[in-house]
Scaffold this motif. Structure first.
Motif, short mmCIF file in Angstrom:
data_model
loop_
_atom_site.label_atom_id
_atom_site.label_comp_id
_atom_site.label_asym_id
_atom_site.label_seq_id
_atom_site.Cartn_x
_atom_site.Cartn_y
_atom_site.Cartn_z
N GLU A 117 20.82 50.18 14.57
CA GLU A 117 20.77 49.28 15.73
C GLU A 117 22.14 49.15 16.40
O GLU A 117 22.23 49.16 17.63
CB GLU A 117 20.23 47.90 15.32
N HIS A 149 16.64 57.48 26.80
CA HIS A 149 17.59 57.03 27.82
C HIS A 149 17.92 58.14 28.82
O HIS A 149 18.14 57.85 29.99
CB HIS A 149 18.86 56.48 27.17
N MET A 163 26.96 59.99 19.02
CA MET A 163 25.72 60.02 18.26
C MET A 163 25.83 60.98 17.08
O MET A 163 25.49 60.63 15.95
CB MET A 163 24.56 60.42 19.18
N GLY A 211 23.77 52.65 24.13
CA GLY A 211 23.25 51.98 25.32
C GLY A 211 24.37 51.57 26.27
O GLY A 211 24.25 51.73 27.49
N TYR A 231 16.36 57.91 20.72
CA TYR A 231 16.95 56.91 21.60
C TYR A 231 17.71 57.59 22.74
O TYR A 231 17.59 57.21 23.91
CB TYR A 231 17.88 56.00 20.80
N GLU A 262 15.91 58.55 14.75
CA GLU A 262 16.00 57.32 15.54
C GLU A 262 17.02 57.46 16.67
O GLU A 262 16.74 57.13 17.82
CB GLU A 262 16.39 56.14 14.65
N LEU A 263 18.21 57.96 16.34
CA LEU A 263 19.28 58.03 17.33
C LEU A 263 19.03 59.11 18.37
O LEU A 263 19.27 58.90 19.57
CB LEU A 263 20.63 58.24 16.63
N THR A 306 24.53 51.36 16.36
CA THR A 306 24.82 52.64 17.02
C THR A 306 24.02 52.76 18.31
O THR A 306 24.55 53.22 19.33
CB THR A 306 24.51 53.82 16.07
N LYS A 307 22.77 52.33 18.30
CA LYS A 307 21.95 52.35 19.52
C LYS A 307 22.58 51.47 20.59
O LYS A 307 22.61 51.83 21.77
CB LYS A 307 20.53 51.86 19.23
N GLU A 308 23.10 50.32 20.16
CA GLU A 308 23.75 49.41 21.10
C GLU A 308 24.97 50.07 21.74
O GLU A 308 25.17 49.99 22.96
CB GLU A 308 24.16 48.14 20.35
#
Length: 158
Positions: free
Chosen positions: A55, A110, A87, A62, A106, A102-103, A57-59
């Motif tokens: 989460e 995006h 990433m 983002g 993501y 997951e990454l 890393t996703k933030e």
């Protein structure tokens, strides 16, 4: 020229060191290179809770997508490469196929939402295709039930 010592030889040497000597070596490694410090930080603080790490890393990714300059395709490609570097570094730290899937998914979601011309621009299109290959590679390392769930989620990306 110095030869690189094998991991086995390093392991033998490290076993004989005291805790204080090990601590000194680890700190010296962390000071030597930023990536070593980041890896040590991951191993000490983030490795225990993979979901929080994913989460976070996703933030971060983002944020990088938000800061991307979309006015010029050249600058957008540079920004995308930066997001990919970040990433890939964290995927390497984790070593988990789940985190990788997951990454990468993501990133792909995006990228699709960004409105960049993937069909018209070969580099961006190839970037997307390369990530699709990576995600399939990581999926093949996962349990069949998880593979099925993730393939269902990723159907819209193809």
């Amino acid at each position: 020229m110095m030869k690189t010592t094998s991991l086995q030889e390093l392991k033998k040497e490290l076993i004989d060191l005291s805790a204080a000597e090990l601590l000194e070596l680890i700190l010296k490694l962390a000071k030597h290179k930023k990536e070593n410090k980041e890896l040590l930080g991951y191993l000490l603080f983030d490795a225990r809770d993979e979901t929080v790490f994913i989460e976070n890393t996703k933030e971060l990714m983002g944020q990088q997508f938000m800061e991307m300059n979309r006015s010029n395709v050249y600058l957008a490609k540079k920004s995308l490469r930066k997001v990919l570097r970040t990433m890939n570094k964290y995927i390497k730290f984790s070593g988990s196929p789940l985190a990788a899937v997951e990454l990468i998914s993501y990133f792909m979601i995006h990228l699709k939402k960004s409105g960049l011309p993937m069909a018209k621009n070969t580099v961006i299109g190839n970037m997307y295709e390369q990530q699709m290959k990576k995600i399939n590679s990581h999926l093949s390392k996962m349990h069949e039930d998880l593979q099925y769930d993730y393939r269902k989620r990723l159907e819209g990306l193809v």
